[in-house]
Write a protein that holds these residues in place. Structure first.
Motif, PDB file in Angstrom:
ATOM      1  N   UNK A  53       0.828  -1.210   0.000  1.00 41.67           N
ATOM      2  CA  UNK A  53       0.000   0.000   0.000  1.00 41.67           C
ATOM      3  C   UNK A  53       0.860   1.257   0.000  1.00 41.67           C
ATOM      4  N   UNK A  54       1.900   1.281   0.839  1.00 41.84           N
ATOM      5  CA  UNK A  54       2.782   2.451   0.906  1.00 41.84           C
ATOM      6  C   UNK A  54       3.536   2.649  -0.397  1.00 41.84           C
ATOM      7  N   UNK A  55       3.913   1.554  -1.040  1.00 40.89           N
ATOM      8  CA  UNK A  55       4.627   1.641  -2.310  1.00 40.89           C
ATOM      9  C   UNK A  55       3.737   2.242  -3.398  1.00 40.89           C
ATOM     10  N   UNK A  56       2.500   1.794  -3.476  1.00 37.55           N
ATOM     11  CA  UNK A  56       1.577   2.312  -4.486  1.00 37.55           C
ATOM     12  C   UNK A  56       1.224   3.775  -4.210  1.00 37.55           C
ATOM     13  N   UNK A  57       1.174   4.151  -2.921  1.00 42.86           N
ATOM     14  CA  UNK A  57       0.807   5.524  -2.565  1.00 42.86           C
ATOM     15  C   UNK A  57       1.813   6.540  -3.085  1.00 42.86           C
ATOM     16  N   UNK A  58       3.028   6.100  -3.399  1.00 45.05           N
ATOM     17  CA  UNK A  58       4.033   7.017  -3.934  1.00 45.05           C
ATOM     18  C   UNK A  58       3.690   7.497  -5.338  1.00 45.05           C
ATOM     19  N   UNK A  59       2.729   6.849  -5.975  1.00 42.99           N
ATOM     20  CA  UNK A  59       2.349   7.210  -7.345  1.00 42.99           C
ATOM     21  C   UNK A  59       0.860   7.520  -7.440  1.00 42.99           C
ATOM     22  N   UNK A  60       0.296   7.945  -6.317  1.00 43.74           N
ATOM     23  CA  UNK A  60      -1.117   8.281  -6.285  1.00 43.74           C
ATOM     24  C   UNK A  60      -1.346   9.548  -5.470  1.00 43.74           C
ATOM     25  N   UNK A  61      -2.541  10.117  -5.619  1.00 40.17           N
ATOM     26  CA  UNK A  61      -3.003  11.169  -4.736  1.00 40.17           C
ATOM     27  C   UNK A  61      -2.067  12.355  -4.616  1.00 40.17           C
ATOM     28  N   UNK A  62      -1.827  12.757  -3.371  1.00 36.58           N
ATOM     29  CA  UNK A  62      -1.053  13.972  -3.113  1.00 36.58           C
ATOM     30  C   UNK A  62       0.410  13.833  -3.507  1.00 36.58           C
ATOM     31  N   UNK A  63       0.985  12.643  -3.360  1.00 33.48           N
ATOM     32  CA  UNK A  63       2.378  12.466  -3.778  1.00 33.48           C
ATOM     33  C   UNK A  63       2.486  12.544  -5.295  1.00 33.48           C
ATOM     34  N   UNK A  64       1.505  12.017  -6.007  1.00 36.79           N
ATOM     35  CA  UNK A  64       1.487  12.151  -7.461  1.00 36.79           C
ATOM     36  C   UNK A  64       1.339  13.617  -7.849  1.00 36.79           C
ATOM     37  N   UNK A  65       0.541  14.370  -7.108  1.00 39.38           N
ATOM     38  CA  UNK A  65       0.422  15.810  -7.362  1.00 39.38           C
ATOM     39  C   UNK A  65       1.758  16.511  -7.130  1.00 39.38           C
ATOM     40  N   UNK A  66       2.468  16.128  -6.074  1.00 36.06           N
ATOM     41  CA  UNK A  66       3.790  16.716  -5.829  1.00 36.06           C
ATOM     42  C   UNK A  66       4.748  16.410  -6.969  1.00 36.06           C
ATOM     43  N   UNK A  67       4.726  15.176  -7.457  1.00 34.91           N
ATOM     44  CA  UNK A  67       5.602  14.802  -8.568  1.00 34.91           C
ATOM     45  C   UNK A  67       5.305  15.662  -9.793  1.00 34.91           C
ATOM     46  N   UNK A  68       4.020  15.807 -10.111  1.00 37.90           N
ATOM     47  CA  UNK A  68       3.643  16.579 -11.296  1.00 37.90           C
ATOM     48  C   UNK A  68       4.001  18.051 -11.129  1.00 37.90           C
ATOM     49  N   UNK A  69       3.727  18.600  -9.957  1.00 35.34           N
ATOM     50  CA  UNK A  69       4.018  20.005  -9.711  1.00 35.34           C
ATOM     51  C   UNK A  69       5.518  20.282  -9.823  1.00 35.34           C
ATOM     52  N   UNK A  70       6.327  19.402  -9.249  1.00 39.51           N
ATOM     53  CA  UNK A  70       7.775  19.588  -9.297  1.00 39.51           C
ATOM     54  C   UNK A  70       8.313  19.421 -10.712  1.00 39.51           C
ATOM     55  N   UNK A  71       7.708  18.536 -11.491  1.00 41.53           N
ATOM     56  CA  UNK A  71       8.112  18.390 -12.888  1.00 41.53           C
ATOM     57  C   UNK A  71       7.832  19.681 -13.652  1.00 41.53           C
ATOM     58  N   UNK A  72       6.645  20.253 -13.447  1.00 40.47           N
ATOM     59  CA  UNK A  72       6.319  21.512 -14.112  1.00 40.47           C
ATOM     60  C   UNK A  72       7.233  22.647 -13.694  1.00 40.47           C
ATOM     61  N   UNK A  73       7.510  22.752 -12.402  1.00 39.38           N
ATOM     62  CA  UNK A  73       8.393  23.808 -11.912  1.00 39.38           C
ATOM     63  C   UNK A  73       9.810  23.646 -12.458  1.00 39.38           C
ATOM     64  N   UNK A  74      10.274  22.393 -12.523  1.00 38.52           N
ATOM     65  CA  UNK A  74      11.625  22.150 -13.042  1.00 38.52           C
ATOM     66  C   UNK A  74      11.725  22.536 -14.511  1.00 38.52           C
TER      67      UNK A  74
END
Length: 456
Positions: free
Chosen positions: A217-238
């Motif tokens: 569950x913790x592993x999948x959560x790294x690519x879902x929800x708020x962590x997925x939003x963080x990944x996308x936001x940081x990609x855009x900012x970069x």
């Protein structure tokens, strides 16, 4: 063995994959049912903005028509001074993906809609746009030119990272080698007791089974929800900031830190459990004082950007002190987004070692430092030089909270800001005033309060 699970997170650009099953649930394939449920929950979290009627026209300008991973009739608008990503109401039920009756079409369409919702929420509900305007854009760049680039990069990240398949834990089955987390231990003990009372025998594999579920569950959560939003936001900012910038470094650093979190707080929980037991013996504080949680990046920048006092203090370049720094989340966010030097205090040695290891790997020492020590014993120099003090104090017992405040009031400068998860204690009301309150998403709660206090 453990690195085989988390080591690949060092690679930011993994290929997007989808895995679906054929398990039947109430006449519907699981591969169809699960994306449908995820989409429904996602739309509660990130409600779609659809234009009224059948028009996608922007009110204040012509907008930008964008194609995001196959999504149809999507337009980026700036109306009333606010950027929005709009989708035609009719498009919410349509998708161009080919139906091969395996469920992959529903998964792809659900991902497209949730991606649009997440990006729109980032534009309208977070501090993202403010951060870009204040800290990233140069004189020759304008928001109308750059926001479409941001949105396209975020959509790409959402599609790629959101499609990464979960990885199964491989390793020995011996529960003594593969420990369980505290939460799982409690659940397992309760269920094992009921099983034994009913059947007269123990359930020897139950700890191992629940631990595997917890890790999965913790592993999948790294690519879902708020962590997925963080990944996308940081990609855009970069993308906007450019190669070699601190925001690109933060994107890479967090990829490593998410893996460290998975290994330390879930896979190898025994190390954390032993550290907690040792800290309790040495300090006398309640065990709950050493609980774990993470403030998301999008929540942190929203707090900074939308709280005038905090934003103004950060912009002066003041030193930041984090008490209860955990794995270093807020320290890394602050330094690599705003440039401030940061010192963190944390009592659990494994967390300090992990945070220090990551800081050293990315060359952040001495601008970002972590100290293994009690938050109440932060040095007079560190307290005195800090213009902003972050206290991750939600679970601290009263004895610890009282000691920390006494130390701060002794050494902190007048007007120093304190960011806390708790209301100010009555015992310090004469010296501390509350300036503002924000409600933000964190790993343990969707509506955690953050209080900004000030020493007067």
């Amino acid at each position: 063995m453990l690195r085989s699970l988390v080591g690949s997170e060092m690679c930011i650009r993994d290929r997007s994959t989808q895995s679906t099953g054929n398990i039947q649930t109430a006449g519907m394939p699981k591969s169809v049912l699960v994306p449908t449920l995820i989409l429904a929950l996602t739309l509660i979290h990130y409600p779609l903005v659809a234009a009224e009627g059948s028009s996608l026209e922007c009110v204040d300008d012509g907008g930008h028509e964008l194609e995001l991973s196959g999504a149809v009739m999507t337009r980026l608008c700036r109306d009333g001074g606010q950027w929005q990503l709009r989708m035609h109401r009719a498009a919410m039920g349509k998708c161009d993906a080919v139906d091969d009756f395996s469920g992959t079409r529903e998964a792809k369409c659900g991902a497209e809609l949730s991606g649009v919702s997440m990006i729109n929420a980032s534009l309208t509900q977070s501090g993202l746009v403010s951060l870009i305007q204040r800290r990233i854009l140069s004189a020759e760049k304008s928001m109308p030119d750059q926001v479409p680039r941001l949105v396209l990069a975020m959509a790409h990240s959402h599609a790629v990272d959101g499609g990464r398949e979960s990885r199964e834990l491989d390793g020995p089955d011996d529960p003594e080698v593969l420990p369980v987390s505290g939460r799982v231990e409690r659940r397992a003990a309760e269920r094992s007791a009921k099983y034994k009372a009913k059947f007269g025998e123990t359930l020897p594999t139950f700890f191992r089974q629940l631990h595997r579920q917890d890790v999965h569950s913790a592993s999948r959560a790294q690519f879902r929800g708020d962590t997925l939003q963080d990944r996308a936001m940081l990609t855009g900012l970069a993308v906007l900031a450019g190669k070699g910038t601190d925001l690109e470094k933060l994107r890479q650093l967090l990829a490593l830190l998410w893996s460290e979190e998975l290994e330390l707080e879930h896979v190898d929980y025994a190390t954390r459990r032993n550290a907690v037991d040792e800290a309790v013996r040495e300090s006398g504080y309640a065990k709950e004082s050493f609980g774990y949680g993470r403030t998301y990046y999008h929540s942190w920048i929203t707090l900074v950007e939308r709280t005038l006092a905090v934003r103004s203090a950060i912009d002066t370049g003041t030193h930041v002190l984090v008490l209860g720094s955990s794995l270093g989340w807020q320290a890394f966010y602050t330094h690599l987004t705003y440039g401030n030097s940061v010192t963190g205090y944390e009592m659990l040695e494994p967390r300090v070692k992990a945070a220090t290891r990551v800081a050293d790997q990315f060359g952040l020492n001495p601008k970002v430092q972590f100290i293994h020590g009690d938050a109440s014993s932060a040095s007079s120099e560190h307290v005195a030089e800090a213009g902003v003090i972050i206290m991750n104090d939600l679970l601290w017992d009263p004895q610890l909270l009282d000691k920390v405040y006494r130390n701060l009031l002794r050494f902190a400068a007048h007007d120093t800001l304190i960011v806390s998860n708790r209301v100010r204690p009555a015992s310090v009301a004469a010296r501390i005033t509350t300036l503002s309150t924000s409600t933000l998403r964190v790993s343990w709660k969707a509506d955690q309060r953050f209080y900004v206090h000030q020493i007067v």
